[in-house]
Design a protein around this motif. Structure first.
Motif, short mmCIF file in Angstrom:
data_model
loop_
_atom_site.label_atom_id
_atom_site.label_comp_id
_atom_site.label_asym_id
_atom_site.label_seq_id
_atom_site.Cartn_x
_atom_site.Cartn_y
_atom_site.Cartn_z
N MET A 175 50.40 28.73 60.31
CA MET A 175 51.32 29.73 59.81
C MET A 175 50.52 30.90 59.25
O MET A 175 49.95 30.80 58.18
CB MET A 175 52.20 29.17 58.71
CG MET A 175 53.20 28.17 59.17
SD MET A 175 54.22 27.74 57.75
CE MET A 175 54.98 26.29 58.37
N CYS A 176 50.51 31.97 59.94
CA CYS A 176 49.76 33.14 59.53
C CYS A 176 50.33 33.73 58.24
O CYS A 176 51.52 33.89 58.09
CB CYS A 176 49.80 34.19 60.64
SG CYS A 176 48.81 35.64 60.27
N GLY A 177 49.44 34.04 57.29
CA GLY A 177 49.87 34.67 56.06
C GLY A 177 50.27 33.71 54.96
O GLY A 177 50.58 34.13 53.86
N ASP A 178 50.30 32.40 55.24
CA ASP A 178 50.67 31.43 54.22
C ASP A 178 49.50 31.02 53.36
O ASP A 178 49.68 30.30 52.39
CB ASP A 178 51.32 30.21 54.86
CG ASP A 178 52.73 30.49 55.35
OD1 ASP A 178 53.20 29.72 56.19
OD2 ASP A 178 53.34 31.48 54.91
N THR A 179 48.29 31.43 53.70
CA THR A 179 47.12 31.10 52.91
C THR A 179 47.23 31.81 51.56
O THR A 179 47.54 32.99 51.49
CB THR A 179 45.83 31.56 53.62
OG1 THR A 179 45.78 30.94 54.90
CG2 THR A 179 44.61 31.20 52.82
N VAL A 180 46.97 31.07 50.50
CA VAL A 180 47.06 31.63 49.15
C VAL A 180 45.69 32.19 48.77
O VAL A 180 44.66 31.54 48.97
CB VAL A 180 47.51 30.55 48.15
CG1 VAL A 180 47.45 31.07 46.73
CG2 VAL A 180 48.92 30.09 48.48
N HIS A 181 45.71 33.39 48.23
CA HIS A 181 44.50 34.07 47.77
C HIS A 181 44.69 34.44 46.31
O HIS A 181 45.81 34.54 45.82
CB HIS A 181 44.25 35.35 48.56
CG HIS A 181 44.04 35.14 50.02
ND1 HIS A 181 42.86 34.67 50.54
CD2 HIS A 181 44.86 35.32 51.07
CE1 HIS A 181 42.96 34.58 51.86
NE2 HIS A 181 44.18 34.97 52.20
N ILE A 182 43.58 34.69 45.65
CA ILE A 182 43.62 35.26 44.32
C ILE A 182 43.47 36.77 44.48
O ILE A 182 42.58 37.24 45.19
CB ILE A 182 42.51 34.69 43.43
CG1 ILE A 182 42.73 33.19 43.23
CG2 ILE A 182 42.48 35.42 42.07
CD1 ILE A 182 41.64 32.49 42.47
N TYR A 183 44.38 37.51 43.84
CA TYR A 183 44.37 38.97 43.94
C TYR A 183 44.17 39.61 42.58
O TYR A 183 44.63 39.08 41.56
CB TYR A 183 45.70 39.47 44.52
CG TYR A 183 45.88 39.10 45.97
CD1 TYR A 183 45.27 39.84 46.97
CD2 TYR A 183 46.65 38.01 46.33
CE1 TYR A 183 45.42 39.50 48.31
CE2 TYR A 183 46.81 37.66 47.66
CZ TYR A 183 46.20 38.41 48.64
OH TYR A 183 46.35 38.07 49.96
N VAL A 184 43.50 40.75 42.60
CA VAL A 184 43.37 41.59 41.42
C VAL A 184 44.27 42.80 41.67
O VAL A 184 44.04 43.56 42.61
CB VAL A 184 41.92 42.04 41.19
CG1 VAL A 184 41.84 42.96 39.98
CG2 VAL A 184 41.01 40.83 41.02
N ILE A 185 45.31 42.93 40.85
CA ILE A 185 46.26 44.02 40.99
C ILE A 185 45.92 45.06 39.93
O ILE A 185 45.89 44.75 38.74
CB ILE A 185 47.72 43.52 40.80
CG1 ILE A 185 48.11 42.55 41.92
CG2 ILE A 185 48.69 44.69 40.79
CD1 ILE A 185 47.82 41.13 41.63
N THR A 186 45.64 46.27 40.37
CA THR A 186 45.37 47.36 39.45
C THR A 186 46.63 48.19 39.32
O THR A 186 47.23 48.60 40.31
CB THR A 186 44.20 48.23 39.95
OG1 THR A 186 43.05 47.40 40.11
CG2 THR A 186 43.89 49.35 38.97
N VAL A 187 47.04 48.41 38.08
CA VAL A 187 48.27 49.12 37.76
C VAL A 187 47.95 50.59 37.51
O VAL A 187 46.88 50.91 36.97
CB VAL A 187 48.92 48.48 36.51
CG1 VAL A 187 50.19 49.19 36.11
CG2 VAL A 187 49.19 47.01 36.76
N VAL A 188 48.84 51.50 37.91
CA VAL A 188 48.62 52.93 37.66
C VAL A 188 48.45 53.17 36.16
O VAL A 188 49.01 52.43 35.34
CB VAL A 188 49.73 53.81 38.25
CG1 VAL A 188 49.78 53.71 39.76
CG2 VAL A 188 51.07 53.47 37.65
N ALA A 189 47.69 54.18 35.82
CA ALA A 189 47.32 54.43 34.42
C ALA A 189 48.50 54.67 33.49
O ALA A 189 48.41 54.40 32.30
CB ALA A 189 46.35 55.62 34.36
#
Length: 77
Positions: free
Chosen positions: A1-15
């Motif tokens: 299933m493409c895209g079902d792999t879980v990753h850790i993400y760093v989300i940067t929020v606008v200032a």
């Protein structure tokens, strides 16, 4: 299933947005929030590639980057 792999993400929020103020919205889009780094304007969480794509569409999100892993090269190989 493409895209079902879980990753850790760093989300940067606008200032102009406090990271704490969008945690609920990120979770509603499927991100499992692990840590809020308010002083850095970042949120760390887990999710699929589809979740990351959905987060990139939010106006309050500047970037969504998969966490990179680094390791030393084994000199014995």
């Amino acid at each position: 299933m493409c895209g079902d792999t879980v990753h850790i993400y760093v989300i940067t929020v606008v200032a102009t947005v406090a990271p704490e103020s969008i945690v609920d919205e990120l979770q509603a889009r499927g991100l499992q929030v692990k840590q809020v780094l308010a002083a850095l304007g970042q949120i760390i969480g887990e999710g699929s590639e589809q979740v990351a794509a959905a987060l990139r569409e939010l106006d309050a999100v500047e970037s969504v980057d998969a966490q990179q892993r680094y390791r030393a090269i084994d000199e014995g190989s």
